[in-house]
Design a protein around this motif. Structure first.
Motif, PDB file in Angstrom:
ATOM      1  N   GLU A  31     -14.809  -8.901   4.626  1.00 54.18           N
ATOM      2  CA  GLU A  31     -15.155  -7.527   4.978  1.00 54.18           C
ATOM      3  C   GLU A  31     -14.458  -7.166   6.288  1.00 54.18           C
ATOM      4  O   GLU A  31     -13.888  -8.019   6.955  1.00 54.18           O
ATOM      5  CB  GLU A  31     -16.667  -7.355   5.122  1.00 54.18           C
ATOM      6  CG  GLU A  31     -17.284  -7.988   6.357  1.00 54.18           C
ATOM      7  CD  GLU A  31     -17.668  -9.454   6.177  1.00 54.18           C
ATOM      8  OE1 GLU A  31     -17.228 -10.068   5.181  1.00 54.18           O
ATOM      9  OE2 GLU A  31     -18.394  -9.981   7.030  1.00 54.18           O
ATOM     10  N   ARG A  32     -14.531  -5.899   6.661  1.00 49.61           N
ATOM     11  CA  ARG A  32     -13.843  -5.469   7.873  1.00 49.61           C
ATOM     12  C   ARG A  32     -14.410  -6.179   9.103  1.00 49.61           C
ATOM     13  O   ARG A  32     -15.616  -6.165   9.356  1.00 49.61           O
ATOM     14  CB  ARG A  32     -13.936  -3.960   8.065  1.00 49.61           C
ATOM     15  CG  ARG A  32     -13.091  -3.466   9.250  1.00 49.61           C
ATOM     16  CD  ARG A  32     -13.211  -1.985   9.483  1.00 49.61           C
ATOM     17  NE  ARG A  32     -12.792  -1.218   8.310  1.00 49.61           N
ATOM     18  CZ  ARG A  32     -12.751   0.110   8.292  1.00 49.61           C
ATOM     19  NH1 ARG A  32     -13.109   0.805   9.370  1.00 49.61           N
ATOM     20  NH2 ARG A  32     -12.365   0.741   7.199  1.00 49.61           N
TER      21      ARG A  32
ATOM     22  N   GLN B 299      -9.737   4.048   5.020  1.00 52.37           N
ATOM     23  CA  GLN B 299     -10.620   3.252   4.176  1.00 52.37           C
ATOM     24  C   GLN B 299      -9.845   2.256   3.332  1.00 52.37           C
ATOM     25  O   GLN B 299     -10.295   1.139   3.089  1.00 52.37           O
ATOM     26  CB  GLN B 299     -11.444   4.180   3.282  1.00 52.37           C
ATOM     27  CG  GLN B 299     -12.443   5.037   4.039  1.00 52.37           C
ATOM     28  CD  GLN B 299     -13.153   6.031   3.141  1.00 52.37           C
ATOM     29  OE1 GLN B 299     -12.938   6.074   1.922  1.00 52.37           O
ATOM     30  NE2 GLN B 299     -14.000   6.865   3.722  1.00 52.37           N
ATOM     31  N   ARG B 300      -8.666   2.642   2.899  1.00 50.69           N
ATOM     32  CA  ARG B 300      -7.867   1.785   2.038  1.00 50.69           C
ATOM     33  C   ARG B 300      -7.077   0.744   2.821  1.00 50.69           C
ATOM     34  O   ARG B 300      -6.995  -0.424   2.441  1.00 50.69           O
ATOM     35  CB  ARG B 300      -6.904   2.664   1.231  1.00 50.69           C
ATOM     36  CG  ARG B 300      -6.210   1.960   0.077  1.00 50.69           C
ATOM     37  CD  ARG B 300      -5.254   2.902  -0.631  1.00 50.69           C
ATOM     38  NE  ARG B 300      -4.185   3.344   0.257  1.00 50.69           N
ATOM     39  CZ  ARG B 300      -4.084   4.577   0.737  1.00 50.69           C
ATOM     40  NH1 ARG B 300      -4.983   5.494   0.430  1.00 50.69           N
ATOM     41  NH2 ARG B 300      -3.075   4.897   1.543  1.00 50.69           N
TER      42      ARG B 300
ATOM     43  N   THR C  37      -7.302  -7.265   2.343  1.00 47.93           N
ATOM     44  CA  THR C  37      -6.211  -7.385   1.380  1.00 47.93           C
ATOM     45  C   THR C  37      -4.947  -6.699   1.870  1.00 47.93           C
ATOM     46  O   THR C  37      -3.853  -7.282   1.857  1.00 47.93           O
ATOM     47  CB  THR C  37      -6.639  -6.790   0.031  1.00 47.93           C
ATOM     48  OG1 THR C  37      -7.767  -7.507  -0.471  1.00 47.93           O
ATOM     49  CG2 THR C  37      -5.502  -6.888  -0.982  1.00 47.93           C
TER      50      THR C  37
ATOM     51  N   THR D  98      -8.481  -3.004   5.312  1.00 45.11           N
ATOM     52  CA  THR D  98      -9.124  -4.011   4.474  1.00 45.11           C
ATOM     53  C   THR D  98      -8.369  -5.321   4.627  1.00 45.11           C
ATOM     54  O   THR D  98      -7.191  -5.337   4.994  1.00 45.11           O
ATOM     55  CB  THR D  98      -9.113  -3.601   2.993  1.00 45.11           C
ATOM     56  OG1 THR D  98      -7.744  -3.496   2.553  1.00 45.11           O
ATOM     57  CG2 THR D  98      -9.822  -2.265   2.785  1.00 45.11           C
TER      58      THR D  98
ATOM     59  N   ASP E 294       0.842  -1.189   0.000  1.00 48.70           N
ATOM     60  CA  ASP E 294       0.000   0.000   0.000  1.00 48.70           C
ATOM     61  C   ASP E 294       0.881   1.243   0.000  1.00 48.70           C
ATOM     62  O   ASP E 294       1.953   1.240   0.624  1.00 48.70           O
ATOM     63  CB  ASP E 294      -0.910   0.018   1.235  1.00 48.70           C
ATOM     64  CG  ASP E 294      -1.949   1.117   1.170  1.00 48.70           C
ATOM     65  OD1 ASP E 294      -3.019   0.886   0.562  1.00 48.70           O
ATOM     66  OD2 ASP E 294      -1.688   2.217   1.698  1.00 48.70           O
TER      67      ASP E 294
END
Length: 242
Positions: free
Chosen positions: A211-212, A130-131, A136, A134, A36
């Protein structure tokens, strides 16, 4: 309630030189660049933001080795080396890390822990949170720590969920994203929607929900409880097997 998240890798006594720790840290930072943008660049911690922005943390092996050598505990050699950094983002959008490595004291564990972006006081999340929060991205973060540091366990989850785990805590915790090396035991089959994946030839990483994961969701908490029961039966929450 604002639910905050963290990630960390933990391991016991391991005497390593600044060069060895620098090599491991370089592997982690190189992997994080592909996980990220929030993890691509780091700054040394300073008294003010302006000062910190003028002191980037160089993450090549030679620079990390030099920095770790300077961060050696001067009074107790067995406490190893400390390194910390910040990604330069503002307020609740920031990520930071703190590591204690090369430690061989029986009283202090080695660790590499990340503070992650969160919602602000108005309960609104920025783009970083938000990014990053997650499955991922956090899987990538845990995997990078696992490959680099070969920990006894690693996790990414919420602070609230950590407080819901049994007391006294077992030797190893589990949460939204969890990693155990093969040397502590094999992860048993886990119920859907848990996703499991191998981390090279080292161990197994599993993700509870795509999902979170939140401690305010009864279904998430029930799933985590069920997974904890299965891990306990498999002997993964006790002392490492020898």
């Amino acid at each position: 309630m604002i639910e905050t998240y963290y990630a960390g890798a933990y391991w016991g006594v391991r005497k390593e030189s600044p060069e060895e720790c620098g090599q491991r840290a370089e592997v982690m930072f190189n992997a994080l660049r592909t996980v990220d943008p929030d993890f691509a660049h780091w700054l040394k911690l300073r008294r003010t933001r302006k000062e910190a922005l003028q002191h980037p943390l160089e993450t090549d092996r030679a620079s990390l080795t030099k920095t770790l050598r300077r961060r050696k505990d001067r009074m107790f050699e067995d406490l190893g080396f400390r390194l910390d950094g910040w990604n330069g983002a503002d307020g609740h959008e920031a990520s930071s890390f703190l590591m204690t490595v090369g430690c061989y004291s029986e009283y202090v564990s080695n660790a590499c822990a990340f503070t992650l972006p969160s919602a602000g006081s108005d309960n609104k999340e920025g783009p970083n949170a938000q990014r990053v929060l997650t499955a991922t991205v956090l899987s990538g973060l845990v995997r990078a720590m696992a490959v680099a540091w070969d920990p006894d366990w690693a996790i990414a989850t919420s602070h609230t969920h950590r407080e819901l785990l049994p007391t006294p805590h077992p030797e190893r915790l589990w949460g939204w994203v969890t990693y155990y090396p093969d040397r502590v035991g094999r992860v048993p089959p886990l119920p859907a929607p848990v996703r499991m994946e191998r981390v090279e030839d080292k161990g197994t990483l599993f993700v509870l929900t795509p999902e979170r994961f939140t401690a305010s969701n009864p279904e998430h908490v029930a799933l985590a409880h069920r997974v904890g029961e299965l891990l306990g039966r498999a002997g993964l929450l006790g002392p490492p097997r020898h």
